[in-house]
Design an enzyme around this catalytic site. Structure first.
Site, PDB file in Angstrom:
ATOM      1  N   THR A   7       0.742  -1.246   0.242  1.00  0.00           N
ATOM      2  CA  THR A   7       0.036  -0.183  -0.134  1.00  0.00           C
ATOM      3  C   THR A   7       0.743   1.164   0.176  1.00  0.00           C
ATOM      4  O   THR A   7       1.452   0.632   0.299  1.00  0.00           O
ATOM      5  CB  THR A   7      -1.300   0.434   1.177  1.00  0.00           C
ATOM      6  N   HIS A   8       0.419   2.359  -0.367  1.00  0.00           N
ATOM      7  CA  HIS A   8       0.326   3.548  -0.604  1.00  0.00           C
ATOM      8  C   HIS A   8      -0.051   4.262   0.413  1.00  0.00           C
ATOM      9  O   HIS A   8       0.550   5.739   1.235  1.00  0.00           O
ATOM     10  CB  HIS A   8       0.810   4.253  -1.789  1.00  0.00           C
ATOM     11  N   LYS A  12      -3.309   3.592   6.456  1.00  0.00           N
ATOM     12  CA  LYS A  12      -3.195   2.004   6.373  1.00  0.00           C
ATOM     13  C   LYS A  12      -2.582   1.602   7.398  1.00  0.00           C
ATOM     14  O   LYS A  12      -2.356   0.978   8.069  1.00  0.00           O
ATOM     15  CB  LYS A  12      -3.683   1.567   5.214  1.00  0.00           C
ATOM     16  N   ASP A  68      -7.917  -4.173  -0.274  1.00  0.00           N
ATOM     17  CA  ASP A  68      -8.434  -3.331  -0.786  1.00  0.00           C
ATOM     18  C   ASP A  68      -9.672  -2.631  -0.478  1.00  0.00           C
ATOM     19  O   ASP A  68     -10.426  -4.014   0.747  1.00  0.00           O
ATOM     20  CB  ASP A  68      -8.660  -3.859  -1.754  1.00  0.00           C
ATOM     21  N   LYS A 171     -11.249   2.204  16.886  1.00  0.00           N
ATOM     22  CA  LYS A 171     -11.132   2.360  15.733  1.00  0.00           C
ATOM     23  C   LYS A 171     -10.779   0.457  14.882  1.00  0.00           C
ATOM     24  O   LYS A 171     -11.303  -0.331  14.632  1.00  0.00           O
ATOM     25  CB  LYS A 171     -11.072   3.102  15.320  1.00  0.00           C
ATOM     26  N   HIS A 176     -13.121  -2.672  10.019  1.00  0.00           N
ATOM     27  CA  HIS A 176     -13.257  -4.170   9.142  1.00  0.00           C
ATOM     28  C   HIS A 176     -11.743  -4.335   8.610  1.00  0.00           C
ATOM     29  O   HIS A 176     -10.851  -5.772   8.860  1.00  0.00           O
ATOM     30  CB  HIS A 176     -13.941  -3.358   7.597  1.00  0.00           C
TER      31      HIS A 176
HETATM   32  P1  ITT Z   1      -3.200   1.553  -1.701  1.00  0.00           P
HETATM   33  O1  ITT Z   1      -4.173   1.369  -2.675  1.00  0.00           O
HETATM   34  O2  ITT Z   1      -2.576   1.937  -1.555  1.00  0.00           O
HETATM   35  O3  ITT Z   1      -3.595   0.984  -0.460  1.00  0.00           O
HETATM   36  P2  ITT Z   1      -5.385   3.551  -1.518  1.00  0.00           P
HETATM   37  O4  ITT Z   1      -6.407   4.850  -0.529  1.00  0.00           O
HETATM   38  O5  ITT Z   1      -6.056   3.940  -2.689  1.00  0.00           O
HETATM   39  O6  ITT Z   1      -3.627   3.163  -1.705  1.00  0.00           O
HETATM   40  P3  ITT Z   1      -7.973   1.653  -2.097  1.00  0.00           P
HETATM   41  O7  ITT Z   1      -7.874   2.165  -3.034  1.00  0.00           O
HETATM   42  O8  ITT Z   1      -8.520   0.698  -1.000  1.00  0.00           O
HETATM   43  O9  ITT Z   1      -6.924   2.589  -1.336  1.00  0.00           O
HETATM   44  O10 ITT Z   1      -9.068   2.614  -1.235  1.00  0.00           O
HETATM   45  C1  ITT Z   1      -9.684   2.425  -0.201  1.00  0.00           C
HETATM   46  C2  ITT Z   1     -10.676   4.038  -0.141  1.00  0.00           C
HETATM   47  O11 ITT Z   1     -12.242   3.591   0.873  1.00  0.00           O
HETATM   48  C3  ITT Z   1      -9.843   4.967   1.149  1.00  0.00           C
HETATM   49  O12 ITT Z   1      -8.685   6.386   0.349  1.00  0.00           O
HETATM   50  C4  ITT Z   1     -10.908   5.594   1.742  1.00  0.00           C
HETATM   51  O13 ITT Z   1     -11.710   6.582   1.087  1.00  0.00           O
HETATM   52  C5  ITT Z   1     -11.840   4.122   2.140  1.00  0.00           C
HETATM   53  N1  ITT Z   1     -11.251   3.839   3.092  1.00  0.00           N
HETATM   54  C6  ITT Z   1     -10.791   2.303   3.300  1.00  0.00           C
HETATM   55  N2  ITT Z   1     -10.698   2.194   4.599  1.00  0.00           N
HETATM   56  C7  ITT Z   1     -11.493   3.262   5.594  1.00  0.00           C
HETATM   57  C8  ITT Z   1     -11.697   2.940   6.553  1.00  0.00           C
HETATM   58  O14 ITT Z   1     -10.479   2.864   7.207  1.00  0.00           O
HETATM   59  N3  ITT Z   1     -12.280   4.902   6.947  1.00  0.00           N
HETATM   60  C9  ITT Z   1     -12.010   5.994   6.700  1.00  0.00           C
HETATM   61  N4  ITT Z   1     -12.277   5.473   4.532  1.00  0.00           N
HETATM   62  C10 ITT Z   1     -11.968   4.309   4.700  1.00  0.00           C
END
Ligand code: ITT
Length: 191
Positions: A7-8, A12, A68, A171, A176
């Site tokens: 991940t970037h 996370k 994801d 949290k 999740h």
């Molecule tokens: P990576 O692909 O590099 O992991 P990303 O931010 O693009 O980073 P995702 O494609 O998985 O990651 O998108 C996840 C999005 O969903 C994130 O940017 C938030 O908008 C939302 N999200 C996921 N988990 C969350 C959380 O715990 N709290 C709030 N929003 C969340």
């Protein structure tokens, strides 16, 4: 034990640092010098999680896991879902994403939603898909300053405060990502 988290997203990474016990040393894509964004062309969380983990596995030959994740709103047929980061456009603007959720939900009485996180794991020649889910509802104002993304507008079931108000400690017990991470630790312990 070193673990690569494909991940970037530094939010996370911060959560996983807290969720993984001491013996595990977490390395993000930045830590291994993988700077380009991995294209997320999948139509499901599962597909995108696989894309990200496969990229690292095959480019670097390393075991790793990816996450994801997204917000799935019942009244929006599961949107923004896999498009959560880019709901209001590819620049990944969080404020614009939240405004779009509110606009889409205008006049909708039932704002039930869930966060879902899919981990895809490459470990010792095998692959695994893990999933965590937390149900709750959307509120029409931003509340709290913790967390990231949609946390200020999401109240998990059984609570009166948003994830952003509840803070990292709570949290990280119920989210999740916390549920998927528990399964990841069990997987590591089982081999
Ligand atoms: P990576 O692909 O590099 O992991 P990303 O931010 O693009 O980073 P995702 O494609 O998985 O990651 O998108 C996840 C999005 O969903 C994130 O940017 C938030 O908008 C939302 N999200 C996921 N988990 C969350 C959380 O715990 N709290 C709030 N929003 C969340």
């Amino acid at each position: 034990m070193k673990i690569i988290f494909a991940t970037h997203n530094q939010n996370k990474v911060k959560e996983l640092h807290r969720l993984l016990p001491d013996p595990y040393e977490l390395l993000s894509l930045n830590d291994i010098g993988c700077l380009p964004e991995i294209e997320e062309t999948g139509k499901t969380l599962e597909e995108n999680a696989k894309l990200k983990a496969d990229y690292v596995r095959y480019k670097y030959g390393l075991d790793c896991f990816s996450d994801d994740s997204g917000l799935e709103v019942d009244a929006l047929n599961g949107a923004p879902g896999v498009y959560s980061a880019r709901y209001a456009g590819k620049e990944k603007n969080n404020d614009a994403n939240i405004q779009k959720i509110w606009k889409s939900l205008k006049g909708v009485p039932d704002t039930a939603a869930c966060f879902r996180s899919v981990f895809y794991v490459h470990l010792r020649g095998k692959t695994y898909s893990l999933e965590g889910r937390v149900a709750g509802k959307i509120v029409f104002e931003k509340r709290g300053f913790g967390g990231f993304g949609y946390d200020p507008i999401f109240i998990p079931n059984g609570h009166k405060k948003t994830f952003a108000e509840l803070g990292d400690e709570i949290k990280n017990k119920i989210s999740h990502r916390a549920i998927a991470t528990k399964q990841l630790i069990e997987l590591f312990n089982s081999i």
